[in-house]
Design an enzyme around this catalytic site. Structure first.
Site, PDB file in Angstrom:
ATOM      1  N   LYS A  82       1.008  -1.121  -0.079  1.00  0.00           N
ATOM      2  CA  LYS A  82      -0.159  -0.042   0.041  1.00  0.00           C
ATOM      3  C   LYS A  82       0.952   1.379   0.061  1.00  0.00           C
ATOM      4  CE  LYS A  82      -4.490   1.213   0.540  1.00  0.00           C
ATOM      5  NZ  LYS A  82      -5.702   0.368   0.043  1.00  0.00           N
ATOM      6  N   LEU A 183     -19.848   8.669   2.171  1.00  0.00           N
ATOM      7  CA  LEU A 183     -20.469   8.801   0.639  1.00  0.00           C
ATOM      8  C   LEU A 183     -19.299   9.069  -0.467  1.00  0.00           C
ATOM      9  CD1 LEU A 183     -23.620  10.639   1.890  1.00  0.00           C
ATOM     10  CD2 LEU A 183     -23.509   8.240   1.073  1.00  0.00           C
ATOM     11  N   GLY A 184     -18.179   8.408  -0.443  1.00  0.00           N
ATOM     12  CA  GLY A 184     -17.165   8.677  -1.476  1.00  0.00           C
ATOM     13  C   GLY A 184     -17.655   7.537  -2.613  1.00  0.00           C
ATOM     14  N   VAL A 186     -16.906   4.518  -3.134  1.00  0.00           N
ATOM     15  CA  VAL A 186     -17.874   3.251  -2.763  1.00  0.00           C
ATOM     16  C   VAL A 186     -18.875   3.569  -2.237  1.00  0.00           C
ATOM     17  CG1 VAL A 186     -17.481   1.129  -1.747  1.00  0.00           C
ATOM     18  CG2 VAL A 186     -15.412   2.190  -2.839  1.00  0.00           C
ATOM     19  N   GLY A 187     -18.941   4.367  -1.141  1.00  0.00           N
ATOM     20  CA  GLY A 187     -20.171   4.388  -0.085  1.00  0.00           C
ATOM     21  C   GLY A 187     -21.500   4.945  -1.102  1.00  0.00           C
TER      22      GLY A 187
HETATM   23  P1  NAD Z   1     -13.317   8.221  -1.036  1.00  0.00           P
HETATM   24  O1  NAD Z   1     -12.037   8.946  -0.588  1.00  0.00           O
HETATM   25  O2  NAD Z   1     -14.078   8.353  -2.041  1.00  0.00           O
HETATM   26  O3  NAD Z   1     -14.578   8.363   0.114  1.00  0.00           O
HETATM   27  C1  NAD Z   1     -14.359   8.373   1.394  1.00  0.00           C
HETATM   28  C2  NAD Z   1     -15.653   9.294   2.120  1.00  0.00           C
HETATM   29  O4  NAD Z   1     -15.528   9.138   3.538  1.00  0.00           O
HETATM   30  C3  NAD Z   1     -15.404  10.697   1.584  1.00  0.00           C
HETATM   31  O5  NAD Z   1     -16.827  11.147   1.231  1.00  0.00           O
HETATM   32  C4  NAD Z   1     -15.221  11.443   3.059  1.00  0.00           C
HETATM   33  O6  NAD Z   1     -15.625  12.839   3.038  1.00  0.00           O
HETATM   34  C5  NAD Z   1     -15.696  10.314   4.039  1.00  0.00           C
HETATM   35  N1  NAD Z   1     -15.160  10.520   5.343  1.00  0.00           N
HETATM   36  C6  NAD Z   1     -14.148  10.523   5.760  1.00  0.00           C
HETATM   37  N2  NAD Z   1     -13.888  10.637   7.232  1.00  0.00           N
HETATM   38  C7  NAD Z   1     -15.290  10.398   7.772  1.00  0.00           C
HETATM   39  C8  NAD Z   1     -15.784  10.436   8.772  1.00  0.00           C
HETATM   40  N3  NAD Z   1     -15.343  10.633  10.054  1.00  0.00           N
HETATM   41  N4  NAD Z   1     -17.267  10.231   8.726  1.00  0.00           N
HETATM   42  C9  NAD Z   1     -18.122  10.287   7.804  1.00  0.00           C
HETATM   43  N5  NAD Z   1     -17.364  10.256   6.433  1.00  0.00           N
HETATM   44  C10 NAD Z   1     -16.257  10.311   6.513  1.00  0.00           C
HETATM   45  O7  NAD Z   1     -13.048   6.854  -0.607  1.00  0.00           O
HETATM   46  P2  NAD Z   1     -13.442   5.447  -1.169  1.00  0.00           P
HETATM   47  O8  NAD Z   1     -12.724   4.948  -2.465  1.00  0.00           O
HETATM   48  O9  NAD Z   1     -14.758   5.434  -1.520  1.00  0.00           O
HETATM   49  O10 NAD Z   1     -12.928   4.383  -0.117  1.00  0.00           O
HETATM   50  C11 NAD Z   1     -13.777   4.388   1.003  1.00  0.00           C
HETATM   51  C12 NAD Z   1     -13.212   3.225   2.048  1.00  0.00           C
HETATM   52  O11 NAD Z   1     -13.219   2.024   1.455  1.00  0.00           O
HETATM   53  C13 NAD Z   1     -11.738   3.534   2.551  1.00  0.00           C
HETATM   54  O12 NAD Z   1     -11.772   2.978   3.556  1.00  0.00           O
HETATM   55  C14 NAD Z   1     -11.064   2.537   1.309  1.00  0.00           C
HETATM   56  O13 NAD Z   1      -9.672   2.263   1.833  1.00  0.00           O
HETATM   57  C15 NAD Z   1     -12.048   1.244   1.193  1.00  0.00           C
HETATM   58  N6  NAD Z   1     -11.809   0.583   0.079  1.00  0.00           N
HETATM   59  C16 NAD Z   1     -12.039   1.265  -0.946  1.00  0.00           C
HETATM   60  C17 NAD Z   1     -12.026   0.687  -2.316  1.00  0.00           C
HETATM   61  C18 NAD Z   1     -12.182   1.382  -3.603  1.00  0.00           C
HETATM   62  O14 NAD Z   1     -12.198   0.639  -4.491  1.00  0.00           O
HETATM   63  N7  NAD Z   1     -12.211   2.356  -3.758  1.00  0.00           N
HETATM   64  C19 NAD Z   1     -11.374  -0.845  -2.332  1.00  0.00           C
HETATM   65  C20 NAD Z   1     -11.513  -1.371  -1.137  1.00  0.00           C
HETATM   66  C21 NAD Z   1     -11.560  -0.714   0.139  1.00  0.00           C
END
Ligand code: NAD
Length: 358
Positions: A82, A183-184, A186-187
């Protein structure tokens, strides 16, 4: 100018920890390779405003180890690694920074493949890829697998259904109250799928615009980011950052099922047992969120869409098996998942080292 790479002493059991610095491009990054026992290390790049190097080292090492487990469990012929870039993605990120990061990855000569994670987009990866052959999750080109996030969201959604079938007796999510934290990439995709399946959403994000969007488009209720354990919900889907499940929050949680995308959801391994004792079913993060790395692996191994879809389907099957075993053996799902991976790693240590083909 090439970034300066400095080898730091990695924690015990880790292969490599590298500090990459290119001050003229504003780059200060850490790249951690936990294990290449099963293949070259692969794992995303996160950009986050860490308070300092120590916090960044803690995050990158935990995440890299998690990738070893995730990639092994998904049978991808990849090890775990990572990277983290220290800085605020909205304020500090520049194309020059991403190109310098790409040069640092290239200097590791294929021992580590990078892709998108929190704070990093496909456009950022394209900048990195202009300087390295080892940046994936690219859009276009003969083998580009695109943004991994929708694949992650789809895998989480399928597992959530499997979990619901076991916990509530039906995989039907209509009327189930689900709290989505984050709500990024993935969310939001997960929230849209849940909305489509008739679930009632409660959302939380530090980004108010994202919350407003979900309220308007998905009819979601919302709560403050520091009040996510207050609402009564059936399912908790953590999709922000790690460490959300502590002994304290596990005691407060109203949900009976936890299934989300965030990496390292458990603040400590002991929290898994606390959840089990409270009758809360926790689906191990690194098993359910493997969809993205499966997509990325298809690009690394030059596999077609069928390969990617078959492996994605495998995630939910694995979760169903783990849930059945956890119940039959009175163990936590994390215990079962970890012991499966540790057996795989032990087998590879005993065999002559070789980089498995997926
Ligand atoms: P992203 O940066 O697009 O979204 C993260 C979201 O979380 C953002 O909207 C941010 O504002 C919000 N956030 C941050 N801190 C917060 C808090 N304290 N309370 C509420 N919201 C908060 O990231 P992503 O790509 O959607 O990834 C989300 C999670 O999933 C991460 O932990 C990442 O490691 C994990 N993940 C992602 C992938 C992928 O394909 N993108 C794959 C495996 C795991």
């Amino acid at each position: 100018m090439e970034p300066k790479l400095t080898d730091l002493t990695p924690p015990q059991g880790f292969e490599r920890l590298v500090l990459a610095e290119a001050p003229e491009a504003g780059l200060r990054a850490l790249i951690c390779i936990h294990s290449t026992a099963l293949g070259p290390a692969a794992g995303g790049c996160r950009m986050w405003p860490y308070a300092g190097d120590a916090e960044a080292v803690q995050d990158v090492t935990r995440l890299a180890r998690g990738m070893t487990y995730k990639n092994a469990m998904a049978g991808l012929g990849l090890g775990g690694g990572k990277s983290v870039i220290i800085g605020d993605a909205r304020r500090d990120k520049t194309p020059a920074m991403m190109r310098a990061f790409g040069q640092a990855v290239e200097a590791l000569a294929g021992s580590y493949y990078t892709a998108e994670d929190v704070g990093i987009s496909t456009a950022d990866m394209a900048e990195a890829a202009s300087r390295t052959r080892y940046a994936v999750g690219l859009t276009g080109g003969a083998h580009g697998s695109g943004d991994p996030s929708p694949w992650t969201a789809e895998g989480v959604f399928r597992c959530l259904r499997v979990g619901a079938a076991r916990v509530f007796g039906s995989e039907d999510l209509a009327g189930r109250r689900v709290l989505v934290q984050g709500l990024g990439h993935v969310g939001l995709s997960l929230a849209e799928k849940l909305h489509g399946a008739g679930a009632e959403l409660v959302v939380a994000d530090i980004n108010q615009a994202a919350v407003q969007d979900a309220r308007q488009r998905l009819g979601a209720a919302s709560c403050a980011p520091d009040e996510i354990f207050a609402p009564q919900v059936d399912i908790f889907a953590p999709c922000a950052l790690g460490g959300v499940l502590t002994e304290g929050s596990a005691a407060q949680l109203s949900a009976r099922l936890v299934c989300g995308a965030a990496n390292n959801q458990l603040a400590t391994p002991a929290v898994a047992e606390t959840l089990r004792k409270r009758g809360i079913t926790y689906l191990p993060d690194y098993v359910v969120n493997a969809g993205g790395i499966i997509s990325v692996a298809s690009e690394i191994h030059r596999k077609d869409d069928r390969w990617r879809r078959d492996r994605l389907a495998g995630i939910a099957e694995r979760i169903a098996e783990m849930l059945a075993r956890a119940e039959a053996e009175g163990r936590t799902t994390t215990d079962i998942a970890d012991s499966m991976v540790e057996r795989m790693l032990a087998r590879s240590r005993n065999a002559k080292p070789q980089h498995a083909q997926a």
